[in-house]
Design a protein around this motif. Structure first.
Motif, PDB file in Angstrom:
ATOM      1  N   VAL A 278      26.569  -3.408  34.439  1.00  0.00           N
ATOM      2  CA  VAL A 278      27.012  -4.795  34.255  1.00  0.00           C
ATOM      3  C   VAL A 278      26.086  -5.757  35.006  1.00  0.00           C
ATOM      4  O   VAL A 278      25.823  -6.875  34.534  1.00  0.00           O
ATOM      5  CB  VAL A 278      28.477  -4.951  34.717  1.00  0.00           C
ATOM      6  CG1 VAL A 278      28.883  -6.415  34.762  1.00  0.00           C
ATOM      7  CG2 VAL A 278      29.405  -4.185  33.787  1.00  0.00           C
ATOM      8  N   ALA A 279      25.576  -5.333  36.169  1.00  0.00           N
ATOM      9  CA  ALA A 279      24.648  -6.184  36.930  1.00  0.00           C
ATOM     10  C   ALA A 279      23.401  -6.493  36.107  1.00  0.00           C
ATOM     11  O   ALA A 279      22.939  -7.647  36.059  1.00  0.00           O
ATOM     12  CB  ALA A 279      24.266  -5.502  38.241  1.00  0.00           C
ATOM     13  N   ALA A 280      22.838  -5.472  35.463  1.00  0.00           N
ATOM     14  CA  ALA A 280      21.654  -5.680  34.625  1.00  0.00           C
ATOM     15  C   ALA A 280      21.973  -6.603  33.451  1.00  0.00           C
ATOM     16  O   ALA A 280      21.196  -7.518  33.126  1.00  0.00           O
ATOM     17  CB  ALA A 280      21.138  -4.337  34.114  1.00  0.00           C
ATOM     18  N   LEU A 281      23.106  -6.379  32.814  1.00  0.00           N
ATOM     19  CA  LEU A 281      23.514  -7.218  31.688  1.00  0.00           C
ATOM     20  C   LEU A 281      23.736  -8.663  32.124  1.00  0.00           C
ATOM     21  O   LEU A 281      23.368  -9.609  31.416  1.00  0.00           O
ATOM     22  CB  LEU A 281      24.782  -6.634  31.061  1.00  0.00           C
ATOM     23  CG  LEU A 281      25.289  -7.318  29.780  1.00  0.00           C
ATOM     24  CD1 LEU A 281      24.254  -7.208  28.675  1.00  0.00           C
ATOM     25  CD2 LEU A 281      26.608  -6.689  29.348  1.00  0.00           C
ATOM     26  N   ALA A 282      24.326  -8.842  33.307  1.00  0.00           N
ATOM     27  CA  ALA A 282      24.574 -10.194  33.820  1.00  0.00           C
ATOM     28  C   ALA A 282      23.264 -10.932  34.084  1.00  0.00           C
ATOM     29  O   ALA A 282      23.128 -12.120  33.759  1.00  0.00           O
ATOM     30  CB  ALA A 282      25.410 -10.119  35.098  1.00  0.00           C
ATOM     31  N   GLY A 335      28.577 -10.079  40.171  1.00  0.00           N
ATOM     32  CA  GLY A 335      28.234 -10.736  41.431  1.00  0.00           C
ATOM     33  C   GLY A 335      26.973 -10.170  42.049  1.00  0.00           C
ATOM     34  O   GLY A 335      26.110 -10.927  42.529  1.00  0.00           O
ATOM     35  N   PHE A 336      26.846  -8.842  42.039  1.00  0.00           N
ATOM     36  CA  PHE A 336      25.657  -8.196  42.596  1.00  0.00           C
ATOM     37  C   PHE A 336      24.406  -8.672  41.870  1.00  0.00           C
ATOM     38  O   PHE A 336      23.417  -9.074  42.491  1.00  0.00           O
ATOM     39  CB  PHE A 336      25.790  -6.675  42.482  1.00  0.00           C
ATOM     40  CG  PHE A 336      24.566  -5.915  42.912  1.00  0.00           C
ATOM     41  CD1 PHE A 336      24.414  -5.518  44.230  1.00  0.00           C
ATOM     42  CD2 PHE A 336      23.572  -5.592  42.007  1.00  0.00           C
ATOM     43  CE1 PHE A 336      23.280  -4.816  44.636  1.00  0.00           C
ATOM     44  CE2 PHE A 336      22.441  -4.900  42.392  1.00  0.00           C
ATOM     45  CZ  PHE A 336      22.297  -4.512  43.714  1.00  0.00           C
ATOM     46  N   GLY A 337      24.447  -8.617  40.534  1.00  0.00           N
ATOM     47  CA  GLY A 337      23.264  -8.977  39.759  1.00  0.00           C
ATOM     48  C   GLY A 337      22.832 -10.414  39.960  1.00  0.00           C
ATOM     49  O   GLY A 337      21.643 -10.697  40.190  1.00  0.00           O
ATOM     50  N   LEU A 338      23.771 -11.343  39.896  1.00  0.00           N
ATOM     51  CA  LEU A 338      23.417 -12.758  39.993  1.00  0.00           C
ATOM     52  C   LEU A 338      23.053 -13.167  41.419  1.00  0.00           C
ATOM     53  O   LEU A 338      22.146 -13.976  41.633  1.00  0.00           O
ATOM     54  CB  LEU A 338      24.563 -13.621  39.476  1.00  0.00           C
ATOM     55  CG  LEU A 338      24.902 -13.449  37.992  1.00  0.00           C
ATOM     56  CD1 LEU A 338      25.981 -14.433  37.575  1.00  0.00           C
ATOM     57  CD2 LEU A 338      23.667 -13.608  37.122  1.00  0.00           C
TER      58      LEU A 338
END
Length: 434
Positions: A278-282, A335-338
């Motif tokens: 999800v982090a990569a997708l975000a 949250g991690f990704g952004l």
């Protein structure tokens, strides 16, 4: 006239071939980033199996996990900029060979001591490869697009983490040998990557005569005075994000065991997928849809998602709800990704061009310390107070730091006097995009 047309055609064809070769080389290195990060997360679903086999504590488990960060820190401090001195290709190939050596150590492991060494070697290989890959992707991009190269690099990292943990968990759950099959699969993939780099990735650095005494040298950690305020905000953001990431990678399997009342490597892999995937997708979605939004607002949005995600996961542990746990993990992944992306762009833009390398080195030292030390502390505290209560305390601290970072990021993004100060001293624009 025919000769001129043929010459033009040959030139055009040659340019097209060069662009195709550059494109192929670019995506080979990008795939390499994914493979290397997949190797990093492969042990995560297996930690509970190792723990059950050799009977070590949660403190030892997280210490084994954190040895990866030790290896990366050694790479950042000692091998930073090595590819500028000896070339990109030798460093890419050497780090893949080192990574394969870590698989051999995992396969030969007969006690927890082997795991410490294997993880340290894996971290060293990862730190070396990802450092040179960041530069190589910029060098090799067919149109020299730094922004696209950076996006591909930052997206490949969480993608690799997600795929590595998921495949490892699947093979450990249904494969013939849970603690061997994942590493044998990785070894085959890494050997294929090694061949691809040899065949398709050209050298992009013009080398001066080598001084072997200067091949390995200590990278000083200094932050320019005019960047320190931005470094504090960006460093806090990346520390919060990576502390959460480290907790998931180090204790994700234990959290699943707590929820399901039994170990399941496949579900442990899905936990990492629900966060890092999800982090990569975000990151990708935010860049394509809201790329014009300032880095401060991006970080603030990410910190808010981290806050909500950690609170949701805490509620899931309290309610003993796996479905809510995965929902909270996905929110945490956003949250991690952004937060990671916004913080990295902030410090990259704020750092003076002539000192960007050393500023980023200090930035990633903060990131990897946050990646490892809180996870070790959580492992130690969980043996005394239980994993669930330790997670509650960790979530509370993370929520406070995320809230402060979000508010400060919004304040800086909207503060006009910061812009005038930066312009007056000729420094970077805090609201500029990378």
């Amino acid at each position: 006239m025919a000769t001129d047309n043929r010459s033009t055609t040959d030139a055009t064809g040659g340019g097209g071939r060069r662009e195709r070769r550059s494109t192929r080389a670019f995506w080979t290195v990008a795939a390499g980033v994914g493979v290397v990060l997949a190797a990093n997360s492969t042990p995560t679903p297996l930690y509970v199996n190792y723990q059950e086999r050799w009977g070590f504590s949660a403190t030892t488990l997280t210490a084994v996990f954190a040895m990866y960060a030790v290896g990366v820190l050694v790479a950042l401090l000692l091998v930073g900029g090595l590819s500028d001195r000896v070339g990109r290709r030798p460093v890419l190939l050497g780090s893949i060979c080192l990574l394969i050596a870590s698989y051999v150590l995992f396969l030969a492991a007969g006690s927890v001591g082997w795991l410490y060494v294997a993880r340290a070697v894996q971290g060293l290989a990862t730190g070396v490869f990802t450092g040179v890959a960041s530069a190589a992707l910029v060098d090799l991009h067919p149109r020299g697009d730094h922004r696209t190269a950076g996006l591909v690099n930052s997206t490949a990292m969480p993608c690799g983490l997600a795929v590595g943990a998921t495949v490892s968990g699947t093979l450990a759950q249904w494969g013939p040998s849970p603690l061997r099959t994942p590493f044998l699969a990785l070894a085959g993939l890494s050997l294929a990557l090694l061949v691809a780099i040899v065949c398709w990735v050209p050298e992009t650095v013009r080398l001066s005569p080598r001084r072997w005494s200067r091949v390995l040298r200590l990278q000083p950690l200094r932050v320019p005075a005019e960047t320190r305020r931005e470094f504090l905000i960006a460093g806090t953001g990346v520390a919060v994000a990576w502390a959460v990431g480290g907790l998931y990678l180090g204790l994700g399997g234990s959290l699943v065991k707590e929820l399901l009342h039994g170990s399941n490597p496949f579900i442990s892999g899905l936990v990492i997928l629900s966060m890092q995937g999800v982090a990569a997708l975000a990151q990708l979605t935010w860049t394509l849809r809201w790329g014009a939004v300032s880095d401060g607002i991006t970080s603030a949005f990410g910190c808010t998602a981290l806050l909500l995600g950690m609170l949701t996961v805490s509620g899931a542990l309290l309610a003993d709800s796996p479905a809510l746990f995965f929902t909270g993990s996905a929110m945490t992944g956003v949250g991690f990704g952004l937060t990671f992306m916004g913080s990295t762009r902030r410090i990259t833009q704020a750092a003076p061009v002539a000192r960007r390398g050393e500023t980023l080195a200090a930035f990633f030292v903060v990131a990897y310390l946050a990646f490892s030390l809180p996870a070790i502390l959580a492992g130690f505290l969980s043996t005394r107070f239980g994993l669930t209560h330790t997670f509650y305390a960790f979530a509370t601290l993370t929520a406070l730091l995320a809230t402060l970072t979000a508010l400060r990021s919004i304040h800086l993004a909207r503060s006009p006097h910061r812009l005038s100060e930066a312009a007056a001293r000729g420094g970077p624009n805090p609201r500029a995009r990378v």
